[in-house]
Design an enzyme around this catalytic site. Structure first.
Site, short mmCIF file in Angstrom:
data_model
loop_
_atom_site.label_atom_id
_atom_site.label_comp_id
_atom_site.label_asym_id
_atom_site.label_seq_id
_atom_site.Cartn_x
_atom_site.Cartn_y
_atom_site.Cartn_z
N TYR A 65 0.83 -1.21 0.00
CA TYR A 65 0.00 0.00 0.00
C TYR A 65 0.86 1.26 0.00
O TYR A 65 0.58 2.22 0.73
CB TYR A 65 -0.93 0.02 1.21
CG TYR A 65 -1.97 -1.09 1.25
CD1 TYR A 65 -2.15 -1.96 0.17
CD2 TYR A 65 -2.76 -1.27 2.37
CE1 TYR A 65 -3.10 -2.96 0.22
CE2 TYR A 65 -3.71 -2.27 2.42
CZ TYR A 65 -3.87 -3.12 1.35
OH TYR A 65 -4.81 -4.12 1.41
N HIS A 129 0.01 -11.94 1.50
CA HIS A 129 -0.64 -11.23 0.40
C HIS A 129 -0.48 -12.06 -0.87
O HIS A 129 0.50 -11.94 -1.58
CB HIS A 129 0.02 -9.86 0.23
CG HIS A 129 -0.93 -8.76 -0.08
ND1 HIS A 129 -0.61 -7.43 0.10
CD2 HIS A 129 -2.19 -8.76 -0.56
CE1 HIS A 129 -1.63 -6.68 -0.24
NE2 HIS A 129 -2.59 -7.47 -0.65
#
Length: 266
Positions: A65, A129
């Site tokens: 992010y 992830h």
């Protein structure tokens, strides 16, 4: 106020909605229906304060992010005990591009870097992830075993995987404390994972509960957000749904709709 739900047997309780922070650190290569401007520190701090006042205690971030983790390390200063922080390993984002590294060496490096960026001595929930090859990631790299070791060391309190397949979600749930799956009005495929977690006392975090904002734009429903909240919270296996808005009105509306949905179930 939002109800809280346990994450399996970790002793961690999370609010029914969590605050996603991709928009605090990254505006490239994202799949939202409209463009946005990354908020400055004042606006970001206000949003976090609003979320806390509304009863949200779960904040979701990741190395992928952008500089979200680094910003949160400053923005959450003095209020670490108010938040359950969920971060991730596996995906990196640099110079506008994503890439993946699931090796044990990188996993440990990533966790130690996240601890530094987030200005904390532990991460509450740490997820892998996934790039979509869930089973291969688990079996080839032994990454969930690495996270189990990090949990034993006290660097993380709970762990799991943000998966993209039913088979991967089921295997991750078997081997960890929680999973993050996609579940919304337009995507029901991963419901068996939620069913398994409910039966086996595992936590479930939802990503894309509003289809990254597309449900609110593309739906024919007169109140698509309320319809979405009614749908996702009707499944008793859902621990928390992550909403990634940076719009204070949208955040308030999401919480109101979630409370409305949950009140009808109680």
């Amino acid at each position: 106020m939002l109800k809280q739900n346990p994450i399996g047997q970790t002793g961690i309780n999370v609010s029914a909605l969590g605050l996603g922070t991709v928009k605090l650190g990254r505006d490239q290569g994202v799949k939202y229906p409209s463009s946005f401007t990354i908020p400055d520190d004042k606006a970001a701090a206000s949003l976090i304060s609003q979320a806390k006042d509304l009863g949200i205690n779960l904040i979701d971030t990741a190395p992928a992010y952008g500089n979200s983790e680094e910003r949160l390390g400053t923005l959450l200063k003095g209020q670490r005990n108010d938040w359950v922080i969920c971060s991730k390993v596996g995906e990196e984002f640099r110079n506008g591009d994503s890439f993946f590294d699931f090796t044990p060496e990188h996993t440990r490096f990533s966790v130690e870097r996240s601890l530094l960026y987030l200005n904390t001595d532990h991460i509450d929930l740490l997820l892998v992830h996934s790039d979509g090859n869930d089973i291969d990631i688990i079996n080839r790299y032994g990454i969930l075993d690495v996270l189990a070791d990090l949990k034993q060391e006290g660097l993380i309190r709970g762990f799991g995987m943000s998966t993209k397949t039913v088979e991967g979600g089921l295997l991750a749930a078997e081997k960890s404390d929680c999973v993050m799956v996609t579940y919304n009005l337009n995507h029901l495929e991963e419901e068996p994972v939620i069913d398994y977690c409910l039966q086996n006392d595992k936590g479930v975090l939802l990503k894309k509960a509003l289809a990254s904002g597309h449900i609110a734009v593309d739906s024919d429903n007169s109140d698509p957000v309320q319809a979405s909240m009614d749908f996702i919270f009707a499944h008793p296996g859902v621990s928390s749904a992550i909403v990634g808005t940076i719009n204070p009105k949208h955040l308030q509306n999401n919480v109101d709709n979630a409370i409305s949905a949950l009140s009808r179930l109680s």
